[in-house]
Write a protein that holds these residues in place. Sequence first.
Motif, short mmCIF file in Angstrom:
data_model
loop_
_atom_site.label_atom_id
_atom_site.label_comp_id
_atom_site.label_asym_id
_atom_site.label_seq_id
_atom_site.Cartn_x
_atom_site.Cartn_y
_atom_site.Cartn_z
N ARG A 35 49.17 26.67 -34.18
CA ARG A 35 49.60 26.61 -32.79
C ARG A 35 48.45 27.01 -31.89
O ARG A 35 47.73 27.96 -32.17
CB ARG A 35 50.79 27.52 -32.55
N TRP A 36 48.34 26.29 -30.77
CA TRP A 36 47.34 26.57 -29.74
C TRP A 36 48.09 26.94 -28.45
O TRP A 36 49.22 26.49 -28.22
CB TRP A 36 46.48 25.34 -29.47
N GLY A 37 47.42 27.75 -27.63
CA GLY A 37 48.12 28.12 -26.42
C GLY A 37 47.18 28.53 -25.30
O GLY A 37 46.00 28.81 -25.51
N TRP A 38 47.73 28.53 -24.11
CA TRP A 38 47.07 29.07 -22.93
C TRP A 38 47.89 30.24 -22.41
O TRP A 38 49.12 30.14 -22.29
CB TRP A 38 46.94 28.02 -21.83
N TYR A 39 47.21 31.33 -22.10
CA TYR A 39 47.83 32.52 -21.54
C TYR A 39 47.08 32.89 -20.28
O TYR A 39 45.93 32.47 -20.07
CB TYR A 39 47.77 33.68 -22.54
N ARG A 40 47.71 33.70 -19.45
CA ARG A 40 47.02 34.18 -18.26
C ARG A 40 47.40 35.63 -17.98
O ARG A 40 48.47 36.09 -18.38
CB ARG A 40 47.36 33.30 -17.04
N GLN A 41 46.48 36.28 -17.28
CA GLN A 41 46.72 37.67 -16.92
C GLN A 41 46.14 37.93 -15.55
O GLN A 41 44.93 37.75 -15.33
CB GLN A 41 46.11 38.62 -17.95
N LEU A 87 48.19 24.04 -7.24
CA LEU A 87 47.91 25.45 -7.47
C LEU A 87 48.42 26.32 -6.33
O LEU A 87 48.34 25.94 -5.14
CB LEU A 87 46.41 25.65 -7.67
N LYS A 88 48.92 27.49 -6.68
CA LYS A 88 49.46 28.45 -5.73
C LYS A 88 48.68 29.76 -5.86
O LYS A 88 48.13 30.06 -6.92
CB LYS A 88 50.94 28.69 -6.01
N PRO A 89 48.66 30.56 -4.80
CA PRO A 89 47.94 31.84 -4.89
C PRO A 89 48.42 32.70 -6.06
O PRO A 89 47.62 33.42 -6.66
CB PRO A 89 48.26 32.50 -3.55
N GLU A 90 49.68 32.61 -6.42
CA GLU A 90 50.20 33.40 -7.53
C GLU A 90 49.71 32.92 -8.89
O GLU A 90 49.96 33.56 -9.91
CB GLU A 90 51.73 33.43 -7.52
N ASP A 91 49.01 31.79 -8.92
CA ASP A 91 48.40 31.33 -10.16
C ASP A 91 47.05 32.02 -10.41
O ASP A 91 46.44 31.81 -11.47
CB ASP A 91 48.18 29.81 -10.12
N THR A 92 46.60 32.79 -9.46
CA THR A 92 45.33 33.51 -9.63
C THR A 92 45.42 34.45 -10.82
O THR A 92 46.30 35.31 -10.89
CB THR A 92 45.00 34.31 -8.36
N ALA A 93 44.50 34.26 -11.78
CA ALA A 93 44.53 35.05 -13.01
C ALA A 93 43.34 34.65 -13.87
O ALA A 93 42.66 33.66 -13.60
CB ALA A 93 45.82 34.81 -13.78
N SER A 94 43.14 35.43 -14.93
CA SER A 94 42.20 35.04 -15.97
C SER A 94 43.00 34.26 -17.01
O SER A 94 43.99 34.76 -17.54
CB SER A 94 41.56 36.27 -16.60
N TYR A 95 42.54 33.05 -17.31
CA TYR A 95 43.25 32.18 -18.25
C TYR A 95 42.48 32.17 -19.58
O TYR A 95 41.28 31.90 -19.61
CB TYR A 95 43.34 30.77 -17.69
N SER A 96 43.22 32.43 -20.66
CA SER A 96 42.61 32.49 -21.98
C SER A 96 43.30 31.52 -22.93
O SER A 96 44.52 31.34 -22.85
CB SER A 96 42.73 33.90 -22.56
N CYS A 97 42.51 30.95 -23.80
CA CYS A 97 43.12 30.12 -24.83
C CYS A 97 43.29 30.94 -26.11
O CYS A 97 42.61 31.95 -26.32
CB CYS A 97 42.33 28.84 -25.09
#
Length: 125
Positions: A35-41, A87-97
């Motif tokens: 499984r592959w994924g994208w996460y954000r923080q 994109l919305k301001p609330e999407d601001t984050a560090s995105y990691s795979c």
Amino acid sequence: QVVLVESGGGLVQPGESLILSCRYSVNTENTRIDRWGWYRQAPGTQREVVATISSEGTVNRVNGSRSRFSISRDSAKNTLYLQINNLKPEDTASYSCNAVGVRTTGWVNLDETYWGQGTQVTVSS
């Protein structure tokens, strides 16, 4: 060994679209990725899953904004993608795979989870 390297982040304006890439390398002699994924923080918050995709291509989970996030993988290019629309301001984050699978060492199979370093997405006008 599995190495994940993200790219494509940056400063964007609300309403714009962005495609994040995650170039990966996998030692297929001893490692299988299921499984592959994208996460954000975002600062001050816990990491959350954005989208995942199985090795067969089944999208397993997308966060609440299903219509804005699209995950895909090009196995010929060894690259995982995340397209984010509107994109919305609330999407601001560090995105990691992320890659989840099994590594075989000797007679032992070990469940493994691998992470990239992340790419910053900032949405602001």
